[in-house]
Enzyme design. Structure first.
Site, PDB file in Angstrom:
ATOM      1  N   SER A 224       0.825  -1.204   0.000  1.00  0.00           N
ATOM      2  CA  SER A 224       0.000   0.000   0.000  1.00  0.00           C
ATOM      3  C   SER A 224       0.864   1.260   0.000  1.00  0.00           C
ATOM      4  O   SER A 224       0.603   2.217  -0.737  1.00  0.00           O
ATOM      5  CB  SER A 224      -0.918   0.006   1.228  1.00  0.00           C
ATOM      6  OG  SER A 224      -1.836  -1.057   1.187  1.00  0.00           O
TER       7      SER A 224
ATOM      8  N   ARG B 227       1.509   4.244  -3.121  1.00  0.00           N
ATOM      9  CA  ARG B 227       1.274   5.658  -2.854  1.00  0.00           C
ATOM     10  C   ARG B 227       2.550   6.480  -2.959  1.00  0.00           C
ATOM     11  O   ARG B 227       2.520   7.640  -3.381  1.00  0.00           O
ATOM     12  CB  ARG B 227       0.620   5.816  -1.468  1.00  0.00           C
ATOM     13  CG  ARG B 227      -0.829   5.316  -1.448  1.00  0.00           C
ATOM     14  CD  ARG B 227      -1.303   4.977  -0.039  1.00  0.00           C
ATOM     15  NE  ARG B 227      -2.714   4.637   0.027  1.00  0.00           N
ATOM     16  CZ  ARG B 227      -3.221   3.445  -0.288  1.00  0.00           C
ATOM     17  NH1 ARG B 227      -2.428   2.480  -0.708  1.00  0.00           N
ATOM     18  NH2 ARG B 227      -4.528   3.225  -0.188  1.00  0.00           N
TER      19      ARG B 227
ATOM     20  N   GLY C  97      -5.591  -4.317  -8.293  1.00  0.00           N
ATOM     21  CA  GLY C  97      -6.781  -3.512  -8.057  1.00  0.00           C
ATOM     22  C   GLY C  97      -6.456  -2.182  -7.413  1.00  0.00           C
ATOM     23  O   GLY C  97      -7.096  -1.164  -7.691  1.00  0.00           O
TER      24      GLY C  97
ATOM     25  N   SER D 111     -13.666   1.241   2.745  1.00  0.00           N
ATOM     26  CA  SER D 111     -12.731   0.946   1.659  1.00  0.00           C
ATOM     27  C   SER D 111     -11.645   2.014   1.603  1.00  0.00           C
ATOM     28  O   SER D 111     -11.917   3.167   1.258  1.00  0.00           O
ATOM     29  CB  SER D 111     -13.456   0.880   0.312  1.00  0.00           C
ATOM     30  OG  SER D 111     -12.521   0.779  -0.740  1.00  0.00           O
TER      31      SER D 111
ATOM     32  N   ASP E 225      -7.062  -8.021   4.215  1.00  0.00           N
ATOM     33  CA  ASP E 225      -6.265  -8.854   3.325  1.00  0.00           C
ATOM     34  C   ASP E 225      -5.694 -10.088   4.015  1.00  0.00           C
ATOM     35  O   ASP E 225      -5.139 -10.966   3.348  1.00  0.00           O
ATOM     36  CB  ASP E 225      -5.119  -8.041   2.727  1.00  0.00           C
ATOM     37  CG  ASP E 225      -5.598  -7.031   1.704  1.00  0.00           C
ATOM     38  OD1 ASP E 225      -6.607  -7.308   1.030  1.00  0.00           O
ATOM     39  OD2 ASP E 225      -4.985  -5.956   1.584  1.00  0.00           O
TER      40      ASP E 225
ATOM     41  N   LYS F 211     -12.529  -9.625  -3.964  1.00  0.00           N
ATOM     42  CA  LYS F 211     -11.079  -9.461  -4.017  1.00  0.00           C
ATOM     43  C   LYS F 211     -10.546 -10.143  -5.292  1.00  0.00           C
ATOM     44  O   LYS F 211     -11.286 -10.362  -6.240  1.00  0.00           O
ATOM     45  CB  LYS F 211     -10.440 -10.037  -2.751  1.00  0.00           C
ATOM     46  CG  LYS F 211     -10.694  -9.201  -1.502  1.00  0.00           C
ATOM     47  CD  LYS F 211      -9.914  -7.906  -1.570  1.00  0.00           C
ATOM     48  CE  LYS F 211      -9.959  -7.128  -0.291  1.00  0.00           C
ATOM     49  NZ  LYS F 211      -9.134  -5.893  -0.371  1.00  0.00           N
TER      50      LYS F 211
ATOM     51  N   ARG G   8      -2.828 -14.465  -2.370  1.00  0.00           N
ATOM     52  CA  ARG G   8      -2.984 -14.742  -0.942  1.00  0.00           C
ATOM     53  C   ARG G   8      -3.571 -16.138  -0.688  1.00  0.00           C
ATOM     54  O   ARG G   8      -3.272 -16.760   0.333  1.00  0.00           O
ATOM     55  CB  ARG G   8      -3.820 -13.648  -0.280  1.00  0.00           C
ATOM     56  CG  ARG G   8      -3.175 -12.274  -0.413  1.00  0.00           C
ATOM     57  CD  ARG G   8      -3.697 -11.278   0.577  1.00  0.00           C
ATOM     58  NE  ARG G   8      -3.334  -9.921   0.180  1.00  0.00           N
ATOM     59  CZ  ARG G   8      -2.131  -9.373   0.375  1.00  0.00           C
ATOM     60  NH1 ARG G   8      -1.184 -10.065   0.978  1.00  0.00           N
ATOM     61  NH2 ARG G   8      -1.874  -8.140  -0.024  1.00  0.00           N
TER      62      ARG G   8
END
Length: 436
Positions: free
Chosen positions: A20, A24, A92, A165, A318, A345, A394
């Site tokens: 994540s 970013r 995603g 979300s 997750d 997912k 995963r």
């Protein structure tokens, strides 16, 4: 690939950088004026898809031989029209966040992805971005391939998330960077806050207010001027989850995982495993680049069943597939509810995990919004397979860990999707003593 019963796992390991934060850091660095430096970036396929997309829109992104990434940004509002479709692979996160980023730019972009990503609905992002003025031509069900056209100047909105979300929240905030006025997101249930932390770090005018009921009101003032940063990406807690559970369920194990991000909005699995009786200890707590970080020491433990509060879901959304493996080895029944998000997912993670658990000898009941798992009280899993992973990284890693605590091994149909988030996963298990 087949993963078989392991002797006691031991050693100290690191895990790849937080996915994540990696996404970013690339996006915001590309919007800053000047050169940003990123150390510890996750070099999995998902993050590389983000890097390729930002290059396609004008950012200069290079990697040194020592693993340091250098990003020369174009400034907020400076993104260029991509010459070809943006291939998001399996990511995603890349898709939804970039849709937000482009919503307030006067350009057109087409998003494509692999078979798994092309099944995932994008409607939750399309709705608020359309209210800002962006237009979309999507495949049936709001899926990829998808073409969007941004609007500049776009229209700031105040949007209350109907479902927790972090991706939708982040998409709206990224859109707000390049428009006048204030863009506001109201989240009734807190989700991971990496976007807020990083936006502030880059110099965006962002405020967070917390209401009496715990809802967070995030307000971003647009037409931002972002400053380049030096970023150290902590280890991904979602990746650390797999060796963590492996160490808990393989008898005699003791493993240290260094430099793990422990952001409170991501720490749900650590808390859950401790509630299950897991010996998980945080040492050397510290802060790196505005993110809490620590080392985890995990020892094999007799786990017990759990009935977690659905309010915990956003903090470990997750990690539920590997949590199901822990529950399968626990004493007693575990009931997981409030997991509707898992059905959209990379795969329908409730259905796929339920099928896989049955295939390796676990008694489960699939619910509309969750799953009930009858734990084996520490007895080895019978094993079996091949497990159908449905191209979900995963799922693959979760059943690989299950194989380490099985009598006859667990065979995975395809380990290639693991490269999206955890390149080097199988060799890392080998360094701890696992075989596969």
């Amino acid at each position: 690939m087949t993963f078989t019963a392991a002797p006691a796992l031991s050693g100290a390991i690191g895990v790849p950088g937080d996915k994540s934060i990696s996404h970013r850091s690339l996006m915001l660095s590309a919007l800053a004026v000047g050169e940003s430096r990123v150390e510890g970036l996750l070099e999995g396929e998902d993050v590389l898809a983000t890097a390729a997309a930002m290059r396609a829109m004008g950012a200069d992104i290079m990697r040194d031989d020592d693993g340091i990434w250098h990003i020369h940004g174009v400034g907020v509002g400076g993104l260029m029209q991509p010459a070809t479709a943006l291939d998001m692979g399996n990511s995603g996160t890349s898709t939804r966040l970039l849709m937000g980023l482009l919503a307030s730019h006067d350009l057109t972009a087409t998003f494509i992805g692999d078979a798994s990503l092309s099944k995932r609905p994008m409607g939750r992002v399309i709705e608020p971005l359309s209210a800002m003025g962006a237009s979309f031509a999507a495949s049936p069900g709001g899926r990829l391939p998808l073409t969007m056209r941004g609007l500049c100047p776009a229209v700031p909105i105040s949007y209350r998330l109907p479902v927790a979300s972090a991706q939708v929240k982040s998409a709206i905030l990224l859109a707000g960077l390049n428009m006048p006025g204030q863009t506001q997101v109201i989240e009734p249930v807190p989700t991971r806050d990496h976007s807020e932390r990083m936006l502030r770090g880059f110099g965006a005018d962002l405020e967070v207010a917390v209401e009496a009921d715990g809802a967070r009101i995030i307000t971003l003032t647009g037409e931002a001027e972002l400053r380049p940063q030096s970023i150290v990406v902590p280890g991904d807690p979602s990746s650390a989850a797999f060796p963590m559970v492996a160490a808990l369920i393989v008898p005699g194990s003791r493993v240290t995982i260094t430099n793990v991000g422990l952001n409170p909005t991501r720490a749900g699995l650590v808390e859950l495993l401790q509630e299950m009786g897991g010996d998980v200890t945080v040492i050397n707590p510290r802060e790196v680049g505005g993110e809490p970080v620590g080392d985890l020491v995990i020892a094999a433990s007799a786990l017990r069943g759990v009935d977690p509060d659905p309010a915990r879901v956003p903090s470990m959304v997750d990690e539920f597939p590997i949590a199901f493996i822990a529950a399968a080895m626990a004493q007693g029944r575990s009931t997981f509810r409030g997991l509707e998000e898992l059905r959209v997912k990379e795969s329908d993670r409730i259905a796929v995990m339920a099928a896989g658990l049955r295939a390796i000898g676990v008694v489960v009941e699939e619910l509309d919004d969750g799953i009930i798992i009858e734990g084996r009280g520490g007895d080895p899993l019978p094993g079996g397979g091949p497990i159908a992973t449905h191209l979900d990284h995963r799922i693959a890693m979760s059943f690989a860990v299950a194989g380490l605590a099985s009598r006859n091994g667990v065979t995975i149909d395809d380990m290639r999707p693991v490269a999206t988030s955890f390149p080097g996963f199988a060799p890392l298990l080998t360094t701890l003593g696992a075989t596969g």
